[in-house]
Design a protein around this motif. Structure first.
Motif, PDB file in Angstrom:
ATOM      1  N   LEU A 184       0.994  -1.221  -0.116  1.00  0.00           N
ATOM      2  CA  LEU A 184       0.211  -0.061   0.062  1.00  0.00           C
ATOM      3  C   LEU A 184       1.279   1.395   0.178  1.00  0.00           C
ATOM      4  O   LEU A 184       0.553   2.301  -0.647  1.00  0.00           O
ATOM      5  N   ALA A 185       2.026   1.174   0.638  1.00  0.00           N
ATOM      6  CA  ALA A 185       2.832   2.870   1.260  1.00  0.00           C
ATOM      7  C   ALA A 185       3.688   2.593  -0.372  1.00  0.00           C
ATOM      8  O   ALA A 185       3.798   3.865  -0.889  1.00  0.00           O
ATOM      9  N   ALA A 186       3.634   1.689  -1.524  1.00  0.00           N
ATOM     10  CA  ALA A 186       4.365   2.133  -2.960  1.00  0.00           C
ATOM     11  C   ALA A 186       3.426   2.743  -3.615  1.00  0.00           C
ATOM     12  O   ALA A 186       3.769   3.419  -4.232  1.00  0.00           O
ATOM     13  N   TRP A 187       1.749   2.489  -3.600  1.00  0.00           N
ATOM     14  CA  TRP A 187       1.284   3.263  -4.257  1.00  0.00           C
ATOM     15  C   TRP A 187       0.453   4.554  -3.792  1.00  0.00           C
ATOM     16  O   TRP A 187       0.439   5.340  -4.752  1.00  0.00           O
ATOM     17  N   ARG A 188       0.772   4.762  -2.061  1.00  0.00           N
ATOM     18  CA  ARG A 188       0.604   5.101  -1.529  1.00  0.00           C
ATOM     19  C   ARG A 188       1.376   6.832  -1.464  1.00  0.00           C
ATOM     20  O   ARG A 188       0.739   7.789  -2.794  1.00  0.00           O
ATOM     21  N   GLU A 189       2.894   6.725  -1.801  1.00  0.00           N
ATOM     22  CA  GLU A 189       3.929   7.212  -1.835  1.00  0.00           C
ATOM     23  C   GLU A 189       4.238   7.297  -3.002  1.00  0.00           C
ATOM     24  O   GLU A 189       4.657   9.053  -2.961  1.00  0.00           O
ATOM     25  N   SER A 190       4.323   6.710  -4.107  1.00  0.00           N
ATOM     26  CA  SER A 190       4.352   6.869  -5.291  1.00  0.00           C
ATOM     27  C   SER A 190       2.868   7.562  -5.682  1.00  0.00           C
ATOM     28  O   SER A 190       3.832   8.688  -6.806  1.00  0.00           O
ATOM     29  N   SER A 194      10.274   5.063  -6.115  1.00  0.00           N
ATOM     30  CA  SER A 194       9.642   4.406  -4.324  1.00  0.00           C
ATOM     31  C   SER A 194       9.395   2.962  -4.681  1.00  0.00           C
ATOM     32  O   SER A 194       9.406   2.320  -3.926  1.00  0.00           O
ATOM     33  N   PRO A 195       9.090   2.308  -6.223  1.00  0.00           N
ATOM     34  CA  PRO A 195       8.544   1.209  -6.455  1.00  0.00           C
ATOM     35  C   PRO A 195       9.326   0.147  -5.691  1.00  0.00           C
ATOM     36  O   PRO A 195       9.648  -1.079  -5.033  1.00  0.00           O
ATOM     37  N   ILE A 196      10.830   0.717  -6.236  1.00  0.00           N
ATOM     38  CA  ILE A 196      11.923  -0.162  -6.045  1.00  0.00           C
ATOM     39  C   ILE A 196      12.839  -0.238  -4.659  1.00  0.00           C
ATOM     40  O   ILE A 196      12.845  -0.872  -4.455  1.00  0.00           O
ATOM     41  N   TRP A 197      12.467   0.769  -4.081  1.00  0.00           N
ATOM     42  CA  TRP A 197      12.529   0.540  -2.158  1.00  0.00           C
ATOM     43  C   TRP A 197      11.471  -0.182  -1.998  1.00  0.00           C
ATOM     44  O   TRP A 197      11.921  -1.232  -1.105  1.00  0.00           O
ATOM     45  N   SER A 198      10.630  -0.584  -2.116  1.00  0.00           N
ATOM     46  CA  SER A 198       9.380  -1.034  -1.631  1.00  0.00           C
ATOM     47  C   SER A 198       9.712  -2.764  -2.223  1.00  0.00           C
ATOM     48  O   SER A 198      10.111  -3.230  -0.719  1.00  0.00           O
ATOM     49  N   ALA A 199      10.485  -2.239  -3.744  1.00  0.00           N
ATOM     50  CA  ALA A 199      10.509  -4.420  -3.991  1.00  0.00           C
ATOM     51  C   ALA A 199      11.810  -4.328  -3.383  1.00  0.00           C
ATOM     52  O   ALA A 199      12.159  -6.045  -2.429  1.00  0.00           O
ATOM     53  N   LEU A 200      12.886  -3.889  -2.836  1.00  0.00           N
ATOM     54  CA  LEU A 200      13.896  -4.730  -1.801  1.00  0.00           C
ATOM     55  C   LEU A 200      13.824  -4.630  -0.805  1.00  0.00           C
ATOM     56  O   LEU A 200      14.085  -6.006  -0.340  1.00  0.00           O
ATOM     57  N   ALA A 201      12.422  -3.929   0.420  1.00  0.00           N
ATOM     58  CA  ALA A 201      12.267  -3.832   1.440  1.00  0.00           C
ATOM     59  C   ALA A 201      12.008  -4.988   1.320  1.00  0.00           C
ATOM     60  O   ALA A 201      11.533  -5.750   2.704  1.00  0.00           O
ATOM     61  N   GLN A 202      10.766  -5.557   0.588  1.00  0.00           N
ATOM     62  CA  GLN A 202      10.017  -6.708   1.279  1.00  0.00           C
ATOM     63  C   GLN A 202      10.716  -8.319   0.688  1.00  0.00           C
ATOM     64  O   GLN A 202      10.973  -8.817   1.220  1.00  0.00           O
ATOM     65  N   LEU A 241      10.210   8.279   2.272  1.00  0.00           N
ATOM     66  CA  LEU A 241       9.190   8.698   2.087  1.00  0.00           C
ATOM     67  C   LEU A 241       7.796   7.336   2.384  1.00  0.00           C
ATOM     68  O   LEU A 241       6.920   7.243   2.359  1.00  0.00           O
ATOM     69  N   THR A 242       8.628   6.439   1.381  1.00  0.00           N
ATOM     70  CA  THR A 242       7.571   4.901   1.217  1.00  0.00           C
ATOM     71  C   THR A 242       8.004   4.502   2.669  1.00  0.00           C
ATOM     72  O   THR A 242       7.127   3.464   2.815  1.00  0.00           O
ATOM     73  N   LEU A 243       9.277   3.899   3.406  1.00  0.00           N
ATOM     74  CA  LEU A 243       9.457   3.098   4.317  1.00  0.00           C
ATOM     75  C   LEU A 243       9.242   3.014   5.201  1.00  0.00           C
ATOM     76  O   LEU A 243       9.138   2.488   6.321  1.00  0.00           O
ATOM     77  N   LEU A 244      10.088   4.677   5.689  1.00  0.00           N
ATOM     78  CA  LEU A 244       9.444   4.773   7.280  1.00  0.00           C
ATOM     79  C   LEU A 244       8.077   4.974   7.699  1.00  0.00           C
ATOM     80  O   LEU A 244       7.843   4.369   8.651  1.00  0.00           O
ATOM     81  N   PRO A 245       7.411   5.654   6.839  1.00  0.00           N
ATOM     82  CA  PRO A 245       5.905   5.486   7.131  1.00  0.00           C
ATOM     83  C   PRO A 245       4.976   3.899   7.102  1.00  0.00           C
ATOM     84  O   PRO A 245       4.364   3.554   7.682  1.00  0.00           O
ATOM     85  N   ALA A 246       5.319   3.121   6.214  1.00  0.00           N
ATOM     86  CA  ALA A 246       5.418   1.360   6.393  1.00  0.00           C
ATOM     87  C   ALA A 246       5.914   1.441   8.046  1.00  0.00           C
ATOM     88  O   ALA A 246       4.608   0.236   8.128  1.00  0.00           O
ATOM     89  N   MET A 247       6.711   1.525   7.934  1.00  0.00           N
ATOM     90  CA  MET A 247       7.599   0.867   8.977  1.00  0.00           C
ATOM     91  C   MET A 247       6.350   1.050  10.366  1.00  0.00           C
ATOM     92  O   MET A 247       6.018   0.578  11.360  1.00  0.00           O
ATOM     93  N   PHE A 248       6.174   2.126  10.042  1.00  0.00           N
ATOM     94  CA  PHE A 248       5.072   3.363  11.780  1.00  0.00           C
ATOM     95  C   PHE A 248       4.188   2.712  11.620  1.00  0.00           C
ATOM     96  O   PHE A 248       3.110   2.227  12.498  1.00  0.00           O
ATOM     97  N   ALA A 249       3.439   2.490  10.690  1.00  0.00           N
ATOM     98  CA  ALA A 249       2.028   1.939  10.446  1.00  0.00           C
ATOM     99  C   ALA A 249       1.760   0.356  10.534  1.00  0.00           C
ATOM    100  O   ALA A 249       0.958   0.033  11.203  1.00  0.00           O
ATOM    101  N   LYS A 250       2.500  -0.743  10.379  1.00  0.00           N
ATOM    102  CA  LYS A 250       2.712  -1.584  10.514  1.00  0.00           C
ATOM    103  C   LYS A 250       3.211  -1.680  12.751  1.00  0.00           C
ATOM    104  O   LYS A 250       2.062  -2.891  13.277  1.00  0.00           O
TER     105      LYS A 250
END
Length: 408
Positions: free
Chosen positions: A140-146, A262-270, A318-327
């Protein structure tokens, strides 16, 4: 097709509108009021800092309200989007009927209050949308932050593209923003749902949580370099690089790089985890800021390369930190309102710091907003503030992230 069924593009569109009302306004509004109405940078910085002090009370209160709206949530949130649109029109498309500094304060208060309330509800809604799986938050963060970063790109470039084409480019921008806001609100309408069955979490409980507290502190330190560079970007390009007219294109390069990455960082983080991927991005940011300190008049092309590299690094922030906090909020505060009220406050405080400290310091060094010639001391100061200070802050953030162990 799955993303369409899940209505993820609606989140991208709404994120784009919110982002267009956030960072670009910090970039453009102070310079616009300084150049157009002769308001001093020190006065503008004081107003922006005063608003952030107000946010200390306002944002937690808005988070408390957002958790308790129930059945009226759709109506209240959608009405707030109207306030957002009207405030933008008032800020840029209406000649101040009172003293410009007071009109600036009034309209930007309406803008940022609406922005805060919408952001809190939007990110809290994301907790429910993502579900229980950790990968859902990153997806969701990838879609939202992109969407957010694309919105920033559009908002950053439109005023400069319109300069020389229309008489009042900022008025046209404000009108277009208002229309886009209403369209985004229409598509987001079905997504707004009330609170979960879980009891509301108090702010003191969120702060007491070790992981949440670490993420908030990291966000505060890590976001400050972006706030600094955003506040001074137009001044740096126009005066230090001596490249008036290039501001819009360079901003687009910066934010487009962030959006594409943003999608690249998201994929790498997963695949590898958020922390190591975030560390790589932060090191890239330090290298880009450090090289920027070497630039001077005419170095537009090297700075364009820096915009791409630094923009890509910001995409991870802007992608990973909000996702970490949301989790983490999904575990300790499923309703999300209070948690994202704090998150919103932390991120806006960095912008307040930049406004209240940097603008007066720059003015005291002899910098003349709107002037064609700047003294050497002012040019040196803008380099220190724009490039050296963010490098130091980013190094502190890296040290903090390395030393921190997050609860999974």
């Amino acid at each position: 097709m799955q993303a369409l069924r899940e209505r993820l593009p609606a989140y991208s569109g709404f994120a784009a509108v919110l982002a267009g009302a956030g960072l670009p306004i910090y970039i453009y509004a102070p310079k616009y009021y300084a150049d157009t109405y002769g308001v001093s940078l020190t006065a503008l910085g004081a107003v922006l800092f005063g608003l952030r002090l107000f946010d200390v009370v306002q944002d937690p209160a808005l988070g408390w309200i957002s958790e308790r709206m129930g059945a009226v949530k759709k109506l209240v949130v959608t009405s707030t989007t109207v306030l957002l649109a009207l405030s933008m029109i008032g800020l840029f498309a209406v000649v101040p009927p009172i003293e410009p500094i007071w009109w600036f304060g009034l309209t930007i208060t309406g803008l940022f209050t609406a922005f805060s309330f919408l952001s809190i509800n939007f990110y809290a809604q994301g907790i429910r949308k993502a579900g229980d799986g950790p990968k859902g938050h990153v997806r969701l963060a990838a879609w939202r932050e992109s969407g957010a970063l694309l919105g920033v790109c559009i908002a950053a470039v439109i005023p400069t593209l319109l300069m020389g084409v229309v008489a009042d480019p900022f008025a046209v921008f404000a009108g277009g923003f208002a229309i886009a806001t209403l369209i985004a609100a229409f598509f987001m309408w079905p997504e707004w749902t009330g609170r979960t069955k879980a009891a509301s979490t108090q702010i003191k409980e969120i702060i007491a949580d070790t992981t949440a507290r670490k993420l908030l502190i990291l966000a505060l330190i890590n976001a400050t370099p972006l706030a600094v560079s955003s506040t001074l970007f137009l001044f740096f390009v126009e005066s230090r690089l001596d490249a008036p007219g290039w501001e819009g294109g360079l901003l687009v390069l910066f934010f487009l790089a962030a959006a594409c990455s943003s999608p690249i960082w998201s994929a790498l983080a997963q695949r590898y985890g958020e922390k190591p991927v975030l560390l790589i991005a932060m090191v890239l940011a330090v290298l880009s800021f450090g090289y920027t300190a070497r630039l001077g008049a005419g170095d537009v092309i090297p700075f364009a390369v820096i915009c791409v590299v630094s923009g890509a690094s910001i995409g991870a922030d802007l992608t990973l930190l909000p996702a970490m906090f949301a989790k983490r909020m999904a575990v300790i505060s499923p309703n999300g309102g209070q948690g994202f009220g704090l998150w919103n406050l932390v991120n806006k405080f960095t912008l307040a710091f930049a406004a209240v400290v940097l603008l007066p310091v720059l003015e005291q060094s002899g910098f003349d907003a709107g002037g064609t010639q700047q003294p050497g001391a002012a040019l040196s100061m803008i380099t220190i503030l724009y490039a050296v200070l963010p490098s130091v802050l980013k190094l502190v953030a890296i040290a903090l992230l390395v030393a921190t162990t997050f609860e999974e």
